[in-house]
Structures are given as structure tokens and as C-alpha cells.
Write an enzyme that holds these catalytic residues in place. Structure first.
Site, PDB file in Angstrom:
ATOM      1  N   GLY A   1       0.840  -1.188   0.000  1.00 28.39           N
ATOM      2  CA  GLY A   1       0.000   0.000   0.000  1.00 28.39           C
ATOM      3  C   GLY A   1       0.872   1.233   0.000  1.00 28.39           C
ATOM      4  O   GLY A   1       2.091   1.134  -0.189  1.00 28.39           O
TER       5      GLY A   1
ATOM      6  N   ALA B   1      10.582   1.366  -6.113  1.00 25.90           N
ATOM      7  CA  ALA B   1      11.540   2.442  -5.815  1.00 25.90           C
ATOM      8  C   ALA B   1      11.881   2.472  -4.332  1.00 25.90           C
ATOM      9  O   ALA B   1      12.849   3.134  -3.935  1.00 25.90           O
ATOM     10  CB  ALA B   1      10.957   3.776  -6.247  1.00 25.90           C
ATOM     11  N   CYS B   2      11.104   1.748  -3.521  1.00 26.75           N
ATOM     12  CA  CYS B   2      11.397   1.691  -2.080  1.00 26.75           C
ATOM     13  C   CYS B   2      12.675   0.916  -1.772  1.00 26.75           C
ATOM     14  O   CYS B   2      13.094   0.836  -0.620  1.00 26.75           O
ATOM     15  CB  CYS B   2      10.225   1.085  -1.312  1.00 26.75           C
TER      16      CYS B   2
ATOM     17  N   TYR C   1       9.006  -3.156   3.854  1.00 26.90           N
ATOM     18  CA  TYR C   1       8.597  -3.342   2.444  1.00 26.90           C
ATOM     19  C   TYR C   1       9.789  -3.289   1.475  1.00 26.90           C
ATOM     20  O   TYR C   1       9.942  -4.144   0.597  1.00 26.90           O
ATOM     21  CB  TYR C   1       7.569  -2.261   2.112  1.00 26.90           C
TER      22      TYR C   1
ATOM     23  N   THR D   1       8.751  15.393  -2.579  1.00 23.16           N
ATOM     24  CA  THR D   1       8.610  15.238  -4.040  1.00 23.16           C
ATOM     25  C   THR D   1       8.561  13.764  -4.432  1.00 23.16           C
ATOM     26  O   THR D   1       9.178  12.917  -3.789  1.00 23.16           O
ATOM     27  CB  THR D   1       9.791  15.909  -4.772  1.00 23.16           C
TER      28      THR D   1
HETATM   29  P1  NAD Z   1      -2.552  -4.187  -5.054  1.00 18.20           P
HETATM   30  O1  NAD Z   1      -2.552  -4.235  -3.570  1.00 18.20           O
HETATM   31  O2  NAD Z   1      -3.663  -3.475  -5.736  1.00 18.20           O
HETATM   32  O3  NAD Z   1      -2.459  -5.649  -5.662  1.00 18.20           O
HETATM   33  C1  NAD Z   1      -1.744  -6.690  -5.037  1.00 18.20           C
HETATM   34  C2  NAD Z   1      -2.653  -7.877  -4.956  1.00 18.20           C
HETATM   35  O4  NAD Z   1      -1.935  -8.976  -4.368  1.00 18.20           O
HETATM   36  C3  NAD Z   1      -3.885  -7.629  -4.074  1.00 18.20           C
HETATM   37  O5  NAD Z   1      -5.076  -7.782  -4.798  1.00 18.20           O
HETATM   38  C4  NAD Z   1      -3.759  -8.662  -2.982  1.00 18.20           C
HETATM   39  O6  NAD Z   1      -4.994  -9.220  -2.568  1.00 18.20           O
HETATM   40  C5  NAD Z   1      -2.875  -9.721  -3.633  1.00 18.20           C
HETATM   41  N1  NAD Z   1      -2.232 -10.554  -2.631  1.00 18.20           N
HETATM   42  C6  NAD Z   1      -1.659 -10.156  -1.466  1.00 18.20           C
HETATM   43  N2  NAD Z   1      -1.258 -11.228  -0.775  1.00 18.20           N
HETATM   44  C7  NAD Z   1      -1.576 -12.315  -1.496  1.00 18.20           C
HETATM   45  C8  NAD Z   1      -1.432 -13.706  -1.299  1.00 18.20           C
HETATM   46  N3  NAD Z   1      -0.881 -14.190  -0.168  1.00 18.20           N
HETATM   47  N4  NAD Z   1      -1.887 -14.552  -2.241  1.00 18.20           N
HETATM   48  C9  NAD Z   1      -2.464 -14.078  -3.372  1.00 18.20           C
HETATM   49  N5  NAD Z   1      -2.641 -12.768  -3.618  1.00 18.20           N
HETATM   50  C10 NAD Z   1      -2.202 -11.891  -2.690  1.00 18.20           C
HETATM   51  O7  NAD Z   1      -1.146  -3.543  -5.471  1.00 18.20           O
HETATM   52  P2  NAD Z   1      -0.621  -3.084  -6.905  1.00 18.20           P
HETATM   53  O8  NAD Z   1      -0.500  -1.611  -6.863  1.00 18.20           O
HETATM   54  O9  NAD Z   1      -1.422  -3.727  -7.977  1.00 18.20           O
HETATM   55  O10 NAD Z   1       0.854  -3.682  -6.875  1.00 18.20           O
HETATM   56  C11 NAD Z   1       1.250  -4.804  -7.670  1.00 18.20           C
HETATM   57  C12 NAD Z   1       2.728  -5.071  -7.451  1.00 18.20           C
HETATM   58  O11 NAD Z   1       3.482  -3.918  -7.825  1.00 18.20           O
HETATM   59  C13 NAD Z   1       3.107  -5.375  -5.997  1.00 18.20           C
HETATM   60  O12 NAD Z   1       4.165  -6.290  -5.965  1.00 18.20           O
HETATM   61  C14 NAD Z   1       3.613  -4.048  -5.507  1.00 18.20           C
HETATM   62  O13 NAD Z   1       4.490  -4.164  -4.411  1.00 18.20           O
HETATM   63  C15 NAD Z   1       4.318  -3.537  -6.746  1.00 18.20           C
HETATM   64  N6  NAD Z   1       4.476  -2.068  -6.740  1.00 18.20           N
HETATM   65  C16 NAD Z   1       3.383  -1.278  -6.870  1.00 18.20           C
HETATM   66  C17 NAD Z   1       3.543   0.103  -6.833  1.00 18.20           C
HETATM   67  C18 NAD Z   1       2.395   1.030  -6.966  1.00 18.20           C
HETATM   68  O14 NAD Z   1       2.611   2.258  -6.911  1.00 18.20           O
HETATM   69  N7  NAD Z   1       1.162   0.561  -7.160  1.00 18.20           N
HETATM   70  C19 NAD Z   1       4.837   0.656  -6.684  1.00 18.20           C
HETATM   71  C20 NAD Z   1       5.909  -0.210  -6.533  1.00 18.20           C
HETATM   72  C21 NAD Z   1       5.722  -1.583  -6.588  1.00 18.20           C
HETATM   73  O1  GDC Z   2       1.675   6.926  -0.023  1.00 17.07           O
HETATM   74  P1  GDC Z   2       2.579   7.568  -1.014  1.00 17.07           P
HETATM   75  O2  GDC Z   2       2.022   7.829  -2.362  1.00 17.07           O
HETATM   76  O3  GDC Z   2       3.864   6.658  -1.102  1.00 17.07           O
HETATM   77  O4  GDC Z   2       3.039   8.960  -0.378  1.00 17.07           O
HETATM   78  C1  GDC Z   2       3.756   9.920  -1.115  1.00 17.07           C
HETATM   79  C2  GDC Z   2       3.923  11.169  -0.245  1.00 17.07           C
HETATM   80  O5  GDC Z   2       2.642  11.821  -0.178  1.00 17.07           O
HETATM   81  C3  GDC Z   2       4.343  10.867   1.194  1.00 17.07           C
HETATM   82  O6  GDC Z   2       5.325  11.786   1.630  1.00 17.07           O
HETATM   83  C4  GDC Z   2       3.056  11.077   1.983  1.00 17.07           C
HETATM   84  O7  GDC Z   2       3.290  11.503   3.323  1.00 17.07           O
HETATM   85  C5  GDC Z   2       2.418  12.190   1.151  1.00 17.07           C
HETATM   86  N1  GDC Z   2       0.979  12.343   1.385  1.00 17.07           N
HETATM   87  C6  GDC Z   2       0.334  13.515   1.662  1.00 17.07           C
HETATM   88  N2  GDC Z   2      -0.965  13.305   1.889  1.00 17.07           N
HETATM   89  C7  GDC Z   2      -2.313  11.146   1.847  1.00 17.07           C
HETATM   90  O8  GDC Z   2      -3.422  11.593   2.140  1.00 17.07           O
HETATM   91  C8  GDC Z   2      -1.163  11.965   1.728  1.00 17.07           C
HETATM   92  N3  GDC Z   2      -2.152   9.814   1.609  1.00 17.07           N
HETATM   93  C9  GDC Z   2      -0.930   9.275   1.243  1.00 17.07           C
HETATM   94  N4  GDC Z   2      -0.847   7.943   1.005  1.00 17.07           N
HETATM   95  N5  GDC Z   2       0.189  10.046   1.158  1.00 17.07           N
HETATM   96  C10 GDC Z   2       0.061  11.360   1.397  1.00 17.07           C
HETATM   97  C11 GDC Z   2       5.372   4.427  -2.250  1.00 17.07           C
HETATM   98  C12 GDC Z   2       5.038   3.179  -1.475  1.00 17.07           C
HETATM   99  C13 GDC Z   2       4.466   2.200  -2.422  1.00 17.07           C
HETATM  100  C14 GDC Z   2       5.368   1.999  -3.647  1.00 17.07           C
HETATM  101  C15 GDC Z   2       5.948   3.304  -4.177  1.00 17.07           C
HETATM  102  C16 GDC Z   2       7.103   3.183  -5.120  1.00 17.07           C
HETATM  103  O9  GDC Z   2       5.908   5.383  -1.391  1.00 17.07           O
HETATM  104  O10 GDC Z   2       4.144   3.493  -0.445  1.00 17.07           O
HETATM  105  O11 GDC Z   2       4.176   0.989  -1.803  1.00 17.07           O
HETATM  106  O12 GDC Z   2       6.335   0.998  -3.485  1.00 17.07           O
HETATM  107  O13 GDC Z   2       6.368   4.160  -3.167  1.00 17.07           O
HETATM  108  O14 GDC Z   2       7.420   4.437  -5.636  1.00 17.07           O
HETATM  109  P2  GDC Z   2       5.423   6.866  -1.452  1.00 17.07           P
HETATM  110  O15 GDC Z   2       5.590   7.462  -2.793  1.00 17.07           O
HETATM  111  O16 GDC Z   2       6.104   7.569  -0.318  1.00 17.07           O
END
Ligand code: NAD
Ligand code: GDC
Length: 340
Positions: free
Chosen positions: A82, A122-123, A152, A224
Site C-alpha cells: 500500500g 523504488a522503495c 517493504y 517530491t
Molecule cells: P494491489 O494491492 O492493488 O495488488 C496486489 C494484490 O496482491 C492484491 O489484490 C492482494 O490481494 C494480492 N495478494 C496479497 N497477498 C496475497 C497472497 N498471499 N496470495 C495471493 N494474492 C495476494 O497492489 P498493486 O498496486 O497492484 O501492486 C502490484 C505489485 O506492484 C506489488 O508487488 C507491488 O508491491 C508492486 N508495486 C506497486 C507500486 C504502486 O505504486 N502501485 C509501486 C511499486 C511496486
Molecule cells: O503513499 P505515497 O504515495 O507513497 O506517499 C507519497 C507522499 O505523499 C508521502 O510523503 C506522503 O506523506 C504524502 N501524502 C500527503 N498526503 C495522503 O493523504 C497523503 N495519503 C498518502 N498515502 N500520502 C500522502 C510508495 C510506497 C508504495 C510503492 C511506491 C514506489 O511510497 O508506499 O508501496 O512501493 O512508493 O514508488 P510513497 O511514494 O512515499
């Protein structure tokens, strides 16, 4: 080049990127798709009747064998993940995704899959290189020496390396992309796992609907980030899967903005100005991050190019409609899925 013949398995198929990938593969003519997710079917964001849909827990090795059976391509997108609000408070859960990644790699090998894609993040980048608010552009080498996002990010780096060693030691075809914050329709937009673009869109929609001209923003708003629209992500995933790129590579937009600028843009789309309340107690992650796209340009002569403005317009409109639907729902619950 899309694989239209062999079975394509998408794990996390009930989630944001997995669901969008299944939808895209279908559009490209792929008729042999298996989507796997632990969520009950009525919680899948996108679901299609002509796809083999399996509701299974991929933490278990035996279910990974079932998921990978007969697969030509595997896109491993399942993870417990998330935005900052989730990953900072659920480090153990995030690290447990190592079970999915370990078992899926083992099963891909055992079941003779031809290709395996792993979604990293990117994390994984070193926190010391993300201390400035000036949106430092992260090159792939900046992951080392390792100082990842706690929980993560470390799991992602470990699973990247495991993908590499399965390729080097066992000959499994693996490809790895480091996604930078992905957003778009059918993404999580409420409930605690949503990332900044969806959260800000929802808050602006809500402020407008409730005629409450305030918005709460986590941090100072000077942080940013770059945000990648889902269509760019899908295109990049398939390009990388079909490439000779062996090392983990950035897949992200290089259009960095501050969170305040993100709010400006969403307000502009909504046609409203809100009073900003900055909440410094909420999770903020790194101060600045951008995607350096030199390497992806070198290999693919391509990089994500959909502007944040264009992507946000579509996302805002979708979240607006979801919000209205939810407000109308008797029980206040929206089931976010479509069928073919
Ligand atoms: P998402 O949470 O929408 O989708 C991930 C899915 O995996 C969920 O539907 C969840 O139910 C499923 N899942 C979790 N645990 C499971 C398990 N034990 N068995 C089967 N399914 C399971 O997230 P997303 O945004 O679609 O992300 C997809 C991939 O991309 C992930 O690996 C995530 O870490 C990676 N990723 C996403 C972002 C982003 O900004 N969305 C950024 C960096 C990496
Ligand atoms: O949650 P995120 O988009 O993830 O947050 C970006 C920035 O926005 C943070 O500094 C957060 O504090 C700020 N922010 C301000 N208001 C809000 O209402 C809000 N909700 C959220 N969520 N953020 C807010 C993400 C990871 C992902 C993924 C990507 C890869 O980090 O959480 O799981 O891996 O990185 O790029 P972010 O960009 O820090």
C-alpha cells in the site's frame, strides 16, 4: 510482442496493476490467462469471465504450484502492499510477501515456466540518497549500499536478488522492474492502502461534495515524487518482460512534483481551492524521489510519457464516480469489479 498462445499467469490479478494487466492482455488478444489473488472474487478490482480466476493464498507453496501449472509467462504482482500509510505501519506483513515471491519462483522453475516477471519498487533505494526535497533522480546503482525503506523495501530488494540468482543458478528467465508510484483508475482509493494521487483525489472529491473547503495533507507538502500512470506501467512491464534487460530497472515517470503541486493539479481539475492543513504526525517516507530513466532509454528507447495532468484527469473522474456510487450504496460499500 504479446504471448497470445501460451498460458499467462498474473498473480495479484484481483489488485490494481494485476487487474489492469489482465484487461490489457485480453485486449491484445491473449486468450489463455489465469488470474490469481487471495481476495474473495467480489473484491477483485477487475474480473473477467473468460479468464481462469483463482482465489488462493500464494503464501502457501502448494498453491503456488497450482498457480504456476502449465504457465508460459508469469507476472508476479501479488504482494501485501500500500501507500505510506500502510507500509510504515505493517512492516512484518510487507516482509511476509517474501513467501509469495520465494514460492512463486520455486513453482515457476518446477512447473517449467518460460518467463517470470517480478514487480519491485523504488522503495529499494538508499534512504540517504533521498533526503533532499529537490527530487533526486535515482539511478539503478543507487540501491547500493543498501539502506531500503524499512520492511517493504528490504523485502523487495531481497526478492530482486532472489530473482537474479534463480536466473544465474537455475536458468530461470527472470525480469525485474522497480515501479515508481503507480496510479490510475481501478487503483485503491480508500481504506488505508491508497497512495498519494488517489488519496488527494478522494479528499478533493469529498471536500467538494461536503462543501467543506479544507484538505489534510501528510507532511509539509514539500516532499517530491514522480507518479506513473497505469497505461505507461503496463506498456513498460511487457517491454521489460520481452527484453534482454537482466538487471532490475526503473519503471517510472521522470516528471517529479511536490505533494503541494499534486494538490494544485487536482484542485485545478476539480475547479476548487481548499485550505490546506498539514499533518506532520502522518507517515511521510523519504523527502524526495524521482526516476532516472537513462537506463530504460538506453535499452528500450522508451520511457513512461503520459503527463501527470492527463493521468490525473482520468483518475479524478474515476474516483469521483466511485465516490458518488459509494455514497448512494445502501450499506456504503462499493464492490470494485467489472465482468466482461
Ligand atoms: P494491489 O494491492 O492493488 O495488488 C496486489 C494484490 O496482491 C492484491 O489484490 C492482494 O490481494 C494480492 N495478494 C496479497 N497477498 C496475497 C497472497 N498471499 N496470495 C495471493 N494474492 C495476494 O497492489 P498493486 O498496486 O497492484 O501492486 C502490484 C505489485 O506492484 C506489488 O508487488 C507491488 O508491491 C508492486 N508495486 C506497486 C507500486 C504502486 O505504486 N502501485 C509501486 C511499486 C511496486
Ligand atoms: O503513499 P505515497 O504515495 O507513497 O506517499 C507519497 C507522499 O505523499 C508521502 O510523503 C506522503 O506523506 C504524502 N501524502 C500527503 N498526503 C495522503 O493523504 C497523503 N495519503 C498518502 N498515502 N500520502 C500522502 C510508495 C510506497 C508504495 C510503492 C511506491 C514506489 O511510497 O508506499 O508501496 O512501493 O512508493 O514508488 P510513497 O511514494 O512515499
Amino acid at each position: 510482442m504479446t504471448n497470445t498462445a501460451g498460458l499467462v499467469v498474473v498473480t495479484g490479478g484481483g489488485g490494481f496493476i494485476g487487474g489492469a494487466l489482465v484487461a490489457s492482455l485480453r485486449k491484445q488478444g491473449c486468450q489463455n490467462i489465469r488470474a490469481v489473488d487471495v481476495k474473495p472474487f467480489d473484491h477483485w478490482y477487475q474480473r473477467f469471465d473468460d479468464v481462469e480466476n483463482l482465489c488462493m493464498d500464494l503464501n502457501e507453496k502448494s498453491t503456488c504450484d497450482v498457480a504456476a501449472r502449465g504457465a508460459h509467462d508469469i507476472y508476479n504482482l501479488a504482494a501485501n502492499m500500500g501507500g505510506m500509510g500502510f507500509i510504515e505501519k505493517n512492516k512484518a506483513l510487507c516482509m511476509l510477501s517474501v513467501l509469495i515471491n520465494t514460492h512463486m519462483l520455486q513453482s515457476a522453475l518446477k512447473q517449467g515456466a518460460s518467463r517470470f516477471f517480478y514487480a519491485s519498487s523504488a522503495c529499494v533505494y538508499n534512504g540517504d540518497k533521498q533526503k533532499t526535497f529537490e527530487a533526486p533522480s535515482l539511478k539503478e546503482e543507487d540501491a547500493y549500499p543498501a539502506l531500503c525503506e524499512d520492511g517493504y523495501g528490504w523485502e523487495k530488494l531481497f526478492s530482486e536478488r532472489m530473482s537474479r540468482h534463480f536466473r544465474e543458478d537455475f536458468g530461470l528467465y527472470t525480469r525485474v522492474a522497480r515501479f515508481h508510484n503507480v496510479y490510475g483508475p481501478w487503483g485503491t482509493w480508500f481504506g488505508g492502502r491508497e497512495k498519494a494521487p488517489a488519496a488527494i483525489c478522494r479528499k478533493v472529491v469529498e471536500a467538494k461534495a461536503k462543501n467543506k473547503h479544507e484538505i489534510d495533507i501528510w507532511g509539509t507538502g514539500n516532499q517530491t515524487r514522480s507518479f506513473m500512470y497505469i497505461d505507461d506501467c503496463l506498456e513498460g512491464v511487457q517491454k521489460i518482460m520481452n527484453s534482454e534487460i537482466l538487471e532490475p530497472i526503473n519503471l517510472g515517470s521522470s516528471e517529479a512534483v511536490s505533494i503541494n503541486q499534486l494538490v494544485d493539479m487536482v484542485e485545478g481539475i476539480a475547479g476548487i481551492r481548499l485550505e490546506r492543513k498539514y499533518d506532520l504526525t502522518q507517515p511521510q517516507g523519504v523527502n524526495g524521489r524521482n526516476s532516472d530513466n537513462t537506463l530504460i532509454q538506453k535499452y528500450l528507447h522508451w520511457e513512461p510519457s503520459i503527463s501527470l495532468q492527463a493521468g490525473l484527469e482520468k483518475t479524478y473522474s474515476w474516483i469521483h464516480d466511485q465516490y458518488v456510487a459509494r455514497e448512494k450504496g445502501a450499506a456504503g460499500v462499493v464492490r470494485e469489479f467489472v465482468t466482461s
